[in-house]
Design a protein around this motif. Structure first.
Motif, PDB file in Angstrom:
ATOM      1  N   TYR A  76       0.829  -1.212   0.000  1.00  0.00           N
ATOM      2  CA  TYR A  76       0.000   0.000   0.000  1.00  0.00           C
ATOM      3  C   TYR A  76       0.863   1.261   0.000  1.00  0.00           C
ATOM      4  O   TYR A  76       0.537   2.248  -0.660  1.00  0.00           O
ATOM      5  CB  TYR A  76      -0.943   0.016   1.196  1.00  0.00           C
ATOM      6  CG  TYR A  76      -2.139  -0.903   1.074  1.00  0.00           C
ATOM      7  CD1 TYR A  76      -2.881  -0.967  -0.104  1.00  0.00           C
ATOM      8  CD2 TYR A  76      -2.545  -1.683   2.144  1.00  0.00           C
ATOM      9  CE1 TYR A  76      -3.986  -1.794  -0.209  1.00  0.00           C
ATOM     10  CE2 TYR A  76      -3.663  -2.515   2.051  1.00  0.00           C
ATOM     11  CZ  TYR A  76      -4.380  -2.559   0.869  1.00  0.00           C
ATOM     12  OH  TYR A  76      -5.480  -3.370   0.762  1.00  0.00           O
TER      13      TYR A  76
ATOM     14  N   ALA B 136       0.856   4.179  -2.774  1.00  0.00           N
ATOM     15  CA  ALA B 136       0.618   5.559  -2.342  1.00  0.00           C
ATOM     16  C   ALA B 136       1.669   6.520  -2.880  1.00  0.00           C
ATOM     17  O   ALA B 136       1.412   7.717  -3.006  1.00  0.00           O
ATOM     18  CB  ALA B 136       0.581   5.625  -0.813  1.00  0.00           C
TER      19      ALA B 136
ATOM     20  N   MET C 204      -9.436  -2.987  -0.725  1.00  0.00           N
ATOM     21  CA  MET C 204      -9.151  -1.678  -0.153  1.00  0.00           C
ATOM     22  C   MET C 204     -10.460  -0.925   0.089  1.00  0.00           C
ATOM     23  O   MET C 204     -11.362  -0.969  -0.752  1.00  0.00           O
ATOM     24  CB  MET C 204      -8.256  -0.889  -1.120  1.00  0.00           C
ATOM     25  CG  MET C 204      -7.608   0.293  -0.496  1.00  0.00           C
ATOM     26  SD  MET C 204      -6.313   0.997  -1.551  1.00  0.00           S
ATOM     27  CE  MET C 204      -7.203   1.321  -3.036  1.00  0.00           C
ATOM     28  N   PRO C 205     -10.606  -0.264   1.228  1.00  0.00           N
ATOM     29  CA  PRO C 205     -11.842   0.483   1.502  1.00  0.00           C
ATOM     30  C   PRO C 205     -12.123   1.549   0.441  1.00  0.00           C
ATOM     31  O   PRO C 205     -11.195   2.164  -0.093  1.00  0.00           O
ATOM     32  CB  PRO C 205     -11.576   1.139   2.862  1.00  0.00           C
ATOM     33  CG  PRO C 205     -10.442   0.381   3.457  1.00  0.00           C
ATOM     34  CD  PRO C 205      -9.640  -0.170   2.310  1.00  0.00           C
TER      35      PRO C 205
ATOM     36  N   ASP D 146     -13.191   4.462   0.762  1.00  0.00           N
ATOM     37  CA  ASP D 146     -12.808   5.816   1.161  1.00  0.00           C
ATOM     38  C   ASP D 146     -11.289   5.992   1.287  1.00  0.00           C
ATOM     39  O   ASP D 146     -10.812   7.015   1.752  1.00  0.00           O
ATOM     40  CB  ASP D 146     -13.501   6.210   2.464  1.00  0.00           C
ATOM     41  CG  ASP D 146     -13.135   5.300   3.637  1.00  0.00           C
ATOM     42  OD1 ASP D 146     -12.472   4.258   3.422  1.00  0.00           O
ATOM     43  OD2 ASP D 146     -13.523   5.634   4.777  1.00  0.00           O
ATOM     44  N   SER D 147     -10.533   5.008   0.833  1.00  0.00           N
ATOM     45  CA  SER D 147      -9.078   5.088   0.902  1.00  0.00           C
ATOM     46  C   SER D 147      -8.565   6.203  -0.013  1.00  0.00           C
ATOM     47  O   SER D 147      -9.111   6.444  -1.082  1.00  0.00           O
ATOM     48  CB  SER D 147      -8.457   3.758   0.467  1.00  0.00           C
ATOM     49  OG  SER D 147      -7.055   3.881   0.405  1.00  0.00           O
TER      50      SER D 147
ATOM     51  N   ILE E 247      -5.444   6.081  -1.107  1.00  0.00           N
ATOM     52  CA  ILE E 247      -4.377   5.473  -1.899  1.00  0.00           C
ATOM     53  C   ILE E 247      -4.789   5.503  -3.373  1.00  0.00           C
ATOM     54  O   ILE E 247      -5.901   5.115  -3.716  1.00  0.00           O
ATOM     55  CB  ILE E 247      -4.092   4.037  -1.425  1.00  0.00           C
ATOM     56  CG1 ILE E 247      -3.516   4.073  -0.003  1.00  0.00           C
ATOM     57  CG2 ILE E 247      -3.126   3.321  -2.377  1.00  0.00           C
ATOM     58  CD1 ILE E 247      -3.354   2.716   0.639  1.00  0.00           C
TER      59      ILE E 247
ATOM     60  N   TRP F 118      -5.247   3.952  -6.124  1.00  0.00           N
ATOM     61  CA  TRP F 118      -5.400   2.621  -6.725  1.00  0.00           C
ATOM     62  C   TRP F 118      -5.459   2.675  -8.240  1.00  0.00           C
ATOM     63  O   TRP F 118      -5.035   1.755  -8.916  1.00  0.00           O
ATOM     64  CB  TRP F 118      -6.675   1.958  -6.190  1.00  0.00           C
ATOM     65  CG  TRP F 118      -7.909   2.745  -6.517  1.00  0.00           C
ATOM     66  CD1 TRP F 118      -8.485   3.720  -5.747  1.00  0.00           C
ATOM     67  CD2 TRP F 118      -8.692   2.654  -7.707  1.00  0.00           C
ATOM     68  NE1 TRP F 118      -9.583   4.251  -6.386  1.00  0.00           N
ATOM     69  CE2 TRP F 118      -9.741   3.613  -7.596  1.00  0.00           C
ATOM     70  CE3 TRP F 118      -8.629   1.873  -8.859  1.00  0.00           C
ATOM     71  CZ2 TRP F 118     -10.698   3.795  -8.588  1.00  0.00           C
ATOM     72  CZ3 TRP F 118      -9.586   2.059  -9.843  1.00  0.00           C
ATOM     73  CH2 TRP F 118     -10.605   3.015  -9.703  1.00  0.00           C
TER      74      TRP F 118
END
Length: 103
Positions: A12, A16, A49-50, A52-53, A55, A57
């Motif tokens: 992750y 990021a 992955m959530p 609301d992340s 990151i 993606w």
């Protein structure tokens, strides 16, 4: 902390750090994390992955420069639009990995 958690955190963190306007392949992310045979793990981690992340993606594509979601799906369109907004251009359905690959 288990080794799996460390591996996930590392993957992750690498994702990021992909800068806007660049992409990385699943395999490239896995290799940078020190797990070159784990590109599928990268895909699985992105899948869970959530929503609301923060990151980025959308900057991860397959080794051919293609979006892995089914063409025409909502997620495919979302990823493509996010990349276009960052200046990543497509030729047909592919990103030019020589031009946009994160080094």
């Amino acid at each position: 902390m288990t080794a799996d958690i460390d591996k996930e955190t590392l993957i992750y963190t690498i994702i990021a750090n992909i800068p806007a306007g660049k992409v990385a392949s699943y395999g490239q992310v896995a290799t940078l994390a020190g797990y070159p045979q784990n590109s599928r793990l990268v895909g699985r981690l992105l899948k869970v992955m959530p929503n609301d992340s923060v990151i980025p993606w959308h900057r991860v594509v397959n080794s051919q420069g293609k979006i892995s979601f089914p063409e025409g799906s909502d997620k495919y369109q979302q990823q493509r639009q996010k990349l276009l907004l960052e200046g990543v251009l497509f030729k047909k359905d592919k990103v030019n990995m020589r031009e946009y690959r994160w080094e």
